[in-house]
Write a protein that holds these residues in place. Structure first.
Motif, short mmCIF file in Angstrom:
data_model
loop_
_atom_site.label_atom_id
_atom_site.label_comp_id
_atom_site.label_asym_id
_atom_site.label_seq_id
_atom_site.Cartn_x
_atom_site.Cartn_y
_atom_site.Cartn_z
N PRO B 19 0.82 -1.21 0.00
CA PRO B 19 0.00 0.00 0.00
C PRO B 19 0.86 1.26 0.00
CG PRO B 19 -0.02 -1.01 2.17
CD PRO B 19 0.76 -1.92 1.27
N LEU B 20 0.32 2.33 -0.60
CA LEU B 20 1.02 3.61 -0.62
C LEU B 20 0.91 4.27 0.76
CD1 LEU B 20 2.50 5.71 -2.31
CD2 LEU B 20 0.29 6.66 -2.94
N ILE B 21 -0.29 4.21 1.32
CA ILE B 21 -0.50 4.74 2.66
C ILE B 21 -0.90 3.58 3.56
CG2 ILE B 21 -1.83 6.32 4.10
CD1 ILE B 21 -2.46 7.91 1.62
N LYS B 22 -0.19 3.47 4.66
CA LYS B 22 -0.51 2.39 5.59
C LYS B 22 -0.75 3.01 6.95
CE LYS B 22 1.39 -2.18 6.69
NZ LYS B 22 0.34 -3.03 6.13
N VAL B 23 -1.98 2.91 7.40
CA VAL B 23 -2.35 3.44 8.71
C VAL B 23 -2.52 2.25 9.64
CG1 VAL B 23 -4.11 4.70 10.00
CG2 VAL B 23 -3.49 5.44 7.69
N GLN B 24 -1.76 2.25 10.75
CA GLN B 24 -1.80 1.09 11.64
C GLN B 24 -2.15 1.50 13.05
OE1 GLN B 24 2.12 -0.25 10.36
NE2 GLN B 24 1.33 -2.35 10.40
N GLY B 25 -3.29 1.03 13.49
CA GLY B 25 -3.69 1.23 14.88
C GLY B 25 -3.67 2.68 15.33
N VAL B 26 -4.10 3.58 14.45
CA VAL B 26 -4.00 5.00 14.80
C VAL B 26 -5.18 5.45 15.66
CG1 VAL B 26 -4.21 7.31 13.86
CG2 VAL B 26 -2.50 5.75 12.95
N THR B 27 -4.84 6.08 16.78
CA THR B 27 -5.84 6.65 17.68
C THR B 27 -5.50 8.11 17.89
OG1 THR B 27 -6.15 4.55 18.81
CG2 THR B 27 -6.81 6.52 20.02
N THR B 34 -12.17 10.69 22.30
CA THR B 34 -11.47 9.96 21.25
C THR B 34 -12.08 10.30 19.89
OG1 THR B 34 -11.13 8.20 22.84
CG2 THR B 34 -10.67 7.69 20.54
N ALA B 35 -11.34 11.01 19.07
CA ALA B 35 -11.87 11.42 17.77
C ALA B 35 -11.66 10.34 16.72
CB ALA B 35 -11.21 12.73 17.32
N VAL B 36 -10.51 9.66 16.77
CA VAL B 36 -10.23 8.55 15.86
C VAL B 36 -9.79 7.38 16.73
CG1 VAL B 36 -8.73 7.69 14.05
CG2 VAL B 36 -9.61 10.01 13.92
N ASP B 37 -10.42 6.23 16.51
CA ASP B 37 -10.28 5.14 17.47
C ASP B 37 -9.66 3.91 16.81
OD1 ASP B 37 -10.44 3.60 19.66
OD2 ASP B 37 -12.64 3.49 19.74
N ASN B 38 -8.36 3.70 17.02
CA ASN B 38 -7.68 2.48 16.62
C ASN B 38 -8.01 2.06 15.18
OD1 ASN B 38 -6.01 0.33 16.84
ND2 ASN B 38 -7.46 -0.95 18.00
N VAL B 39 -7.62 2.89 14.24
CA VAL B 39 -7.99 2.70 12.85
C VAL B 39 -6.86 2.04 12.06
CG1 VAL B 39 -8.14 4.10 10.77
CG2 VAL B 39 -9.77 4.45 12.62
N GLY B 54 -20.94 10.68 9.01
CA GLY B 54 -21.70 11.80 9.54
C GLY B 54 -20.80 12.87 10.13
N SER B 55 -21.41 13.96 10.51
CA SER B 55 -20.65 15.08 11.04
C SER B 55 -19.99 14.70 12.36
CB SER B 55 -21.58 16.27 11.25
OG SER B 55 -20.82 17.42 11.43
N GLY B 56 -18.71 15.04 12.51
CA GLY B 56 -18.02 14.81 13.78
C GLY B 56 -17.52 13.39 13.97
N CYS B 57 -17.51 12.58 12.90
CA CYS B 57 -17.11 11.19 13.09
C CYS B 57 -15.59 11.02 12.98
CB CYS B 57 -17.81 10.28 12.10
SG CYS B 57 -17.31 10.57 10.42
N GLY B 58 -14.88 12.09 12.70
CA GLY B 58 -13.42 11.99 12.73
C GLY B 58 -12.74 12.00 11.37
N LYS B 59 -13.46 12.31 10.31
CA LYS B 59 -12.88 12.30 8.96
C LYS B 59 -11.76 13.32 8.82
CE LYS B 59 -16.81 13.47 7.07
NZ LYS B 59 -17.75 13.65 8.17
N THR B 60 -12.08 14.57 9.20
CA THR B 60 -11.08 15.63 9.07
C THR B 60 -9.87 15.33 9.94
OG1 THR B 60 -12.78 17.23 8.56
CG2 THR B 60 -10.70 18.09 9.31
N GLY B 68 -0.18 15.64 8.51
CA GLY B 68 0.84 15.97 9.50
C GLY B 68 0.49 17.13 10.41
N PHE B 69 -0.74 17.64 10.33
CA PHE B 69 -1.13 18.76 11.19
C PHE B 69 -1.45 18.29 12.60
CE2 PHE B 69 -2.77 20.30 6.96
CZ PHE B 69 -1.62 21.02 6.70
N GLU B 70 -1.80 17.02 12.73
CA GLU B 70 -2.04 16.45 14.05
C GLU B 70 -1.14 15.22 14.19
OE1 GLU B 70 -4.32 17.82 16.04
OE2 GLU B 70 -5.78 18.79 14.71
N THR B 71 -0.66 14.99 15.40
CA THR B 71 0.13 13.78 15.64
C THR B 71 -0.78 12.75 16.30
OG1 THR B 71 1.56 15.45 16.56
CG2 THR B 71 2.50 13.27 16.27
N PRO B 72 -0.74 11.51 15.82
CA PRO B 72 -1.57 10.48 16.44
C PRO B 72 -1.19 10.29 17.91
CG PRO B 72 -0.61 9.68 14.39
CD PRO B 72 0.02 11.00 14.68
N THR B 73 -2.18 10.00 18.74
CA THR B 73 -1.90 9.69 20.13
C THR B 73 -1.15 8.36 20.20
OG1 THR B 73 -4.00 10.74 20.61
CG2 THR B 73 -2.94 9.56 22.42
#
Ligand SMILES: Nc1ncnc2c1ncn2[C@@H]1O[C@H](COP(=O)(O)OP(=O)(O)OP(=O)(O)O)[C@@H](O)[C@H]1O
Ligand SMILES: [Mg+2]
Lengths: 284, 381
Positions: B19-27, B34-39, B54-60, B68-73
């Motif tokens: 994969p070009l982008i690999k997101v692993q266990g990002v919270t 918790t805006a983004v939960d273990n994705v 829906g609105s506020g589900c964590g897409k942005t 890179g504007f936010e660092t994953p917890t």
């Protein structure tokens, strides 16, 4: 009914305006009075303007006031901008509430208190470290900066809060390091606010009497101090002339600033309309 | 080699594809929220991947972490094989087009577009050449010297796109790119976006509210709810085989029935629905247990509506009265009330023009509904 109310409002407005501006008008008119006695009209003349500029004390006070005002405006704009930036852009840091409260306190602090406390500070400092050895231009400038920067910070804060944070994100996304983001995006956006802040700080300093009187030393008289000390001995026509010059200077500053801002706004509106019309043209 | 190119289309189906982008266990947590939960997420080269929810589900928030504007917890983000979790935005091979466009108001269109190259220290003549090329592509060459506030909404949006593409990023992130446009301009721009993506081969990750937009644009869609993914799949998979009630409701509309499994075969299942006198027969197996309570969904356009009763009674048939009709021009939506008060939505194309007030189906008519055994979908929850 509607008509009656508007007449009422109109007369209230006229009264208010008269109350504000007739004294100023009187002052200007009397500055052209030939007579030495202020309330007695002796014919039109500019002789008091001549008298004024022959006085060395007036020149010295004018120069001192201008020097202080320019230095104050410049430093207050720098510090005020930084404070405004810190308050809006750095998110929630420890002690942010305290900081923001402390920044805006000088806006509501009685001038007497500010003046007195600064005087105390300078005296204490002098005893502890020998600086400032004498009070004068430096101490007045420092005192003015402390309260003017609060006004600048408020202006900058308002301007920043109204701009889109994503502008800075976009610049960073396109490869600008934090310092570049500041110089390329943040500061240009803030420029009008900084100009407004500079002008405000300039006029605040130019007409401050109370604080300057507290922290000034022997021999350092600002223009308002000079005017005040002379008028205490009775109204004088040459002081009227001096005040008229001050009013004109400040008035011209304000008009120019206002005109610049208005013109910009108007041009923006026109451009927007133009763009809208063009799109319509293209579509139909 | 030719095999490779053919597979390019559906890299996510190729085993061991990188994969070009690999997101692993990002919270991502903001305070205790918790805006983004273990994705976990893999996005492949050339995809046009949509984040829908829906609105506020964590897409942005997820997008801002990619930029890179936010660092994953916690968790890691890898782009093209390089761990990017702690790399600042200005060093990532990714560009973003902002929802508000974020055009620099004090710069001309030209300087806006050139900005990214200037920061990279590209040579002046090269910058000029690429800016010309890019502006020609978005058809804004004659607007070079304008300021953003002298442009219309659609033009601004194209400047933003040009600015984000000029550095030829590996990935372009788009946060509700068409949100501010009207319907007509939107459709037009959707196709433009797809063209540009085809031409440049850039991988797009698009955030959207609009399920129709996601369906038109995407190679794959991820449906998000409360910070995690509910389902990831191609538009067809998501629409035809929604896995949960949330997905079925969110993408298109669906009639949902709650029932009990009465037969569970390898190639079919039968469900009896609580207080409706019909059996649901589904001609494909599903991992359900006998007697289990399950949910099934039937899309409104899969249901056939008629005033004549079916020839012989059987499963997948319902009877009701028309409660409401919504005329949409090309088709109509009928809200049919069942004997137990439940409402079933049916859509049918308007094949004949109404000649008078008297047409086939009318308010309070008694109608019969039926659908093919393959039409209903078993939902997991
Ligand atoms: N900086 C922040 N501090 C605290 N909470 C935040 C922050 N940013 C986002 N959130 C919260 O995280 C959640 C997800 O926000 P996000 O912006 O990702 O939603 P979204 O899916 O993009 O919604 P929308 O479709 O409305 O844009 C929201 O509940 C929001 O309030
Ligand atoms: Mg959002």
């Amino acid at each position: 009914m509607q008509r009656k109310r508007s007449t009422f409002l109109f007369s209230v407005m006229c009264f208010g305006m008269a109350f504000l501006y007739i004294p100023i008008l009187l002052l200007i008119v009397y500055s052209f009075n030939y007579s030495k006695l202020v309330p007695v009209w002796g014919g039109f003349s500019v002789r008091w303007y001549g008298v004024l500029f022959e006085s060395e004390a007036v020149w010295a006070a004018l120069m001192l006031s201008l020097k202080i005002a320019v230095m104050n405006a410049t430093f207050a704009t720098m510090f005020g901008t930084l404070a405004g930036l810190a308050l809006v852009r750095f998110g929630r840091f420890r002690g942010r509430l305290l900081f923001s409260g402390m920044i805006s306190a000088p806006l509501v602090m009685p001038e007497v208190i500010t003046g007195l406390s600064l005087l105390l500070l300078f005296i204490t400092l002098n005893q502890l470290i020998g600086w400032p050895s004498e009070r004068g231009i430096t101490t007045i400038t420092i005192a003015h900066i402390t309260f003017s920067m609060a006004y600048v910070a408020v202006i900058i804060q308002a301007r920043l809060a109204g701009t889109d944070q994503s502008l800075e994100d976009a610049a960073s996304d396109l490869g600008a390091k934090p310092f570049r983001v500041m110089t390329d995006i943040t500061l240009p956006i803030l420029a009008p606010g900084m100009v407004a802040g500079w002008l405000l700080a300039f006029t605040l300093s130019l007409d401050d009497l109370v604080i300057a009187s507290f922290v000034s030393g022997p021999g350092a008289n600002t223009l308002p101090m000079l005017i005040y000390s002379r008028v205490r001995l009775g109204l004088r026509p040459d002081i009227n002339a001096l005040a008229t010059i001050m009013i004109l200077t400040i008035g011209i500053c304000v008009v120019i600033a206002g005109w610049l801002m208005l013109r910009k706004q108007r041009q923006r509106d026109q451009d927007m309309q133009l763009a809208a019309i063009e799109t319509l043209d293209r579509e139909f | 080699m030719s095999q490779d190119i053919k597979n390019d289309e559906n890299l996510w189906e190729v085993p061991n594809a990188v994969p070009l982008i690999k997101v692993q266990g990002v919270t991502k947590r903001f305070g205790s929220f918790t805006a983004v939960d273990n994705v976990d997420l893999n996005i492949y080269k050339g995809e046009l991947f949509s984040l829908l929810g829906g609105s506020g589900c964590g897409k942005t928030t997820l997008l801002r972490m990619l930029a890179g504007f936010e660092t994953p917890t916690s968790g890691t983000i890898t782009i093209d094989g390089v761990d990017m979790t702690d790399v600042p935005p200005y060093e990532r091979p990714i560009n973003m087009m902002f929802q508000s466009y974020a055009l620099f108001p004090h710069m001309t269109v030209e300087s806006n577009v050139a900005y990214g190259l200037k920061r990279d220290g590209v040579e002046k003549s090269e910058i000029a050449r690429r800016v010309d090329e890019m502006l020609a592509m978005v058809e804004l060459s004659s607007f070079m010297k304008r300021k953003p506030h002298q442009l219309s909404g659609g033009q601004r949006q194209r400047v933003a796109l040009a600015r984000a593409l000029i550095k030829r990023p590996k990935v372009l992130l788009l946060d509700e790119p068409l949100g501010a446009l009207d319907k007509r301009l939107r459709t037009q721009t959707q196709f433009e976006l797809m063209n540009i993506q085809d031409k440049l081969g850039v991988t797009f990750v698009v955030v959207t509210h609009d399920q129709e937009e996601a369906m038109t644009l995407s190679t794959r869609i991820a449906v998000m709810d409360e910070g995690s993914f509910v389902q990831i799949g191609t538009p067809t998979e998501i629409y035809e085989f929604p896995e949960t009630r949330y997905v079925a409701k969110f993408i298109g509309s669906a009639n949902m029935f709650n029932g009990r499994v009465t037969q569970d075969g390898a190639d079919h299942i039968e469900i009896s629905v609580n207080d409706l006198d019909t059996k649901f027969y589904i001609d494909h197996g599903a991992s359900v247990r006998l007697n289990a309570e399950i949910w099934i969904a039937v899309r409104p356009e899969k249901i056939i509506i008629s005033k004549t009763p079916p020839e012989k009674p059987g499963p997948n048939q319902l009877k009701g009265t028309i409660h409401d009709i919504g005329y949409l021009g090309n088709m109509s939506t009928y809200r049919v009330e069942m004997s137990n008060g439940m409402i079933v939505d049916v859509t049918a194309p308007n094949q004949t023009r109404y000649r008078s007030a008297k047409h086939d189906l009318d308010w309070d008519d008694q109608v019969y509904l039926s659908w093919a055994p393959s039409s209903a979908v078993v939902l997991q929850k």
